[in-house]
Design a protein around this motif. Structure first.
Motif: not given
Length: 542
Positions: A316-330
């Motif tokens: 499947g597809l990950t639209y926001v890579e985990p590192d960026l997702l963590a930085a964004a939510v933080t």
């Protein structure tokens, strides 16, 4: 002398949805507030100008709140080509042809709501549209808004040919022999087409769409919602409507995260948050972390099956890579935003939980009330993390049933073991997670009573003889009702609603029967008689 009430409801069973799940038998309202409960106290407040609703045999609930809905887009479909509720390819084509014939001067034919289950492989073809609309581009999102059906005129206008590469976050459906586009665009291919080529509605058109959607939602007992896809254009329309006194619901706006950008967009959200109004608060950011199972873009920990007992290489597809997702939510958490995270596959759910965990580690616990929507596939190891991290499970309960799309386009590609992990609402409840509910309308019905019935039975209300889908994950009726009232109000930071109590805002739904009564029948058979927002009747059943 105590002033009289403006409105009282008597004769009904009043289910307060408070912590004790207590009952009363009458409600009095003055202005926008509940001022009394219980018939003796309520009767004392009846004066010559008090409106008295006699609701014998009925049930009063807190107004439903939908924690995940797309009101502007649903309303726009309803005002254009609305395929929701139709059954089958022929019915779709008849509706499209009738609309096109009735609107000969419209340069585009737009709308949506078609279901993948009515087409081989879930992918409709351009030739069907070419036969009825050969002269104008047609663009129709499917019901889950993760794909679009287009005709040859639309493909030509966009310059999409066999030589056009797939975008990194989507796919152009192609003829396997020639490579020519066949008329279905998936995920990013559909979104980029819509953004670049389909004419944008004016602010007035968006306002009309929101008002149409609001009237429909009010007719279902819904008094507030979280709009899960707010763009600058729909934000302006909401603000304009509230300024004009025409927005009668309470709406939390989830500002749309552009997955092609990074943290640089956050200052724009800060500016948009400052434009909120009394009834419209754009205080949330919506992040799509993956796609959907049916087109194999939902993000999985293990690869998809091939439908024949083997496995593919596709995770499947990950639209926001985990590192960026963590930085964004933080960062969003630090700035006081709630995040509303779309996660279908088990890898997407894990990435979303990891991101919230990173935010808590960096910023400490807070009261943002982050929530993850859809939760189709959740790894058992991640179920207890919802409670541990304070993440609300935003459940689209209507999807937790056996239906053709599940049978034909999901189960063969998940395999038996993973199929049994779908929509684990019962496990989430038993783990202590907070539950909210949303419809994702117009993906599926906006009717909370239909959604609540499926939450309780795990069976399609239109096919009640079907076997229940993973019945161990069913929810008790009090839990399902609380999720669609108090749970969604909690997600929306709406402390004045979600329960019926003296001093709370008078947002109420009056049903024609008590859902708990032995003779009530299934929940979806009930009807809403009245919807009340801020003490005013905004819907009365004819």
């Amino acid at each position: 002398m105590t002033p009289h009430a403006d409105l009282v409801i008597v004769g009904a069973d009043v289910y307060t949805v408070d912590a004790a799940r207590s009952w009363s038998d009458a409600v009095a309202v003055r202005g926008d507030r509940i001022v009394a409960l219980g018939e003796p106290a309520v009767r004392e407040l009846v004066g010559p100008r008090t409106r008295v609703i006699e609701a014998r045999g009925g049930m009063v609930l807190p107004g439903f709140q939908d924690a995940h809905v797309h009101a502007p887009f649903a309303g726009r479909n309803r005002l254009n080509v609305d395929l929701n509720g139709l059954v089958g390819r022929r019915a779709y084509l008849d509706r499209i042809a009738a609309y096109a014939a009735g609107e000969p001067d419209r340069p585009w034919i737009v709308g949506g709501g078609w279901a993948m289950e009515y087409f081989p492989g879930g992918t409709p073809r351009k030739e069907d549209l070419d036969a009825i609309v050969p002269d104008r581009p047609v663009f129709l999102f499917n019901r889950d808004v993760h794909g679009a059906w287009v005709n040859s005129a639309a493909l030509a206008l966009a310059g999409i040919t066999a030589a056009t590469p797939d975008p990194p976050d989507g796919r152009i459906e192609r003829d396997p022999r020639t490579g020519e586009p066949t008329g279905t665009l998936h995920e990013g291919a559909a979104y980029s087409f819509n953004d670049r080529h389909v004419p944008l509605p004016s602010r007035e058109e968006w306002e009309d769409a929101i008002l149409d959607a609001q009237a429909h939602l009010h007719s279902l007992g819904i008094t507030g919602w979280q709009d899960a896809w707010v763009t600058p254009a729909t934000l302006d329309a909401y603000r304009s409507l509230d300024s004009a006194g025409r927005l009668t619901a309470r709406v939390v706006g989830a500002l749309w995260w552009d997955r092609h950008r990074g943290l640089d967009q956050i200052p724009e959200f800060l500016g948009q948050r400052e434009t909120g109004t009394a009834r419209f608060r754009p205080t949330t950011v919506k992040i799509m972390t993956d796609g959907v199972m049916e087109n194999y873009t939902g993000a999985l920990l293990e690869p998809y099956c091939d439908g024949c007992g083997g496995h593919t290489a596709n995770h499947g597809l990950t639209y926001v890579e985990p590192d960026l997702l963590a930085a964004a939510v933080t960062e969003l958490d630090r700035l006081g935003f709630q995040t509303h995270l779309h996660a279908i596959g088990d890898r997407a759910v894990r990435n979303a939980l990891d991101a919230v965990q990173a935010a808590r580690t960096a910023n400490g616990p807070g009261d943002r009330r982050h929530h993850i929507a859809h939760l189709q596939l959740v790894h058992p190891d991640d179920v207890p993390r919802f409670r541990a991290l304070g993440v609300t499970a935003n459940c689209q309960a209507y999807w937790a049933q056996m239906e053709p799309q599940m049978e034909e386009l999901t189960l063969p590609f998940l395999g038996r073991d993973r199929a049994d992990l779908q929509y684990p609402f019962g496990d989430l409840l038993r783990s202590g997670a907070t539950l909210a509910m949303g419809s994702d309308w117009s993906v599926t019905t906006a009717n909370p009573l239909e959604e609540i019935e499926v939450a309780v039975t795990r069976v399609d209300p239109e096919n009640r003889d079907n076997a229940p889908f993973l019945p161990e994950q069913a929810l008790p009726l009090p839990v399902a009702l609380a999720a669609f009232t108090a749970g969604s109000a909690y997600v929306n930071h709406d402390a004045d609603a979600g329960t019926i109590a003296v001093g709370n805002r008078a947002d109420l739904a009056v049903l024609d029967r008590n859902l708990f009564a032995r003779a009530a029948g299934p929940a979806a058979d009930a009807r809403v008689d009245y919807t009340i927002t801020e003490g005013s009747v905004v819907y009365e059943r004819p």
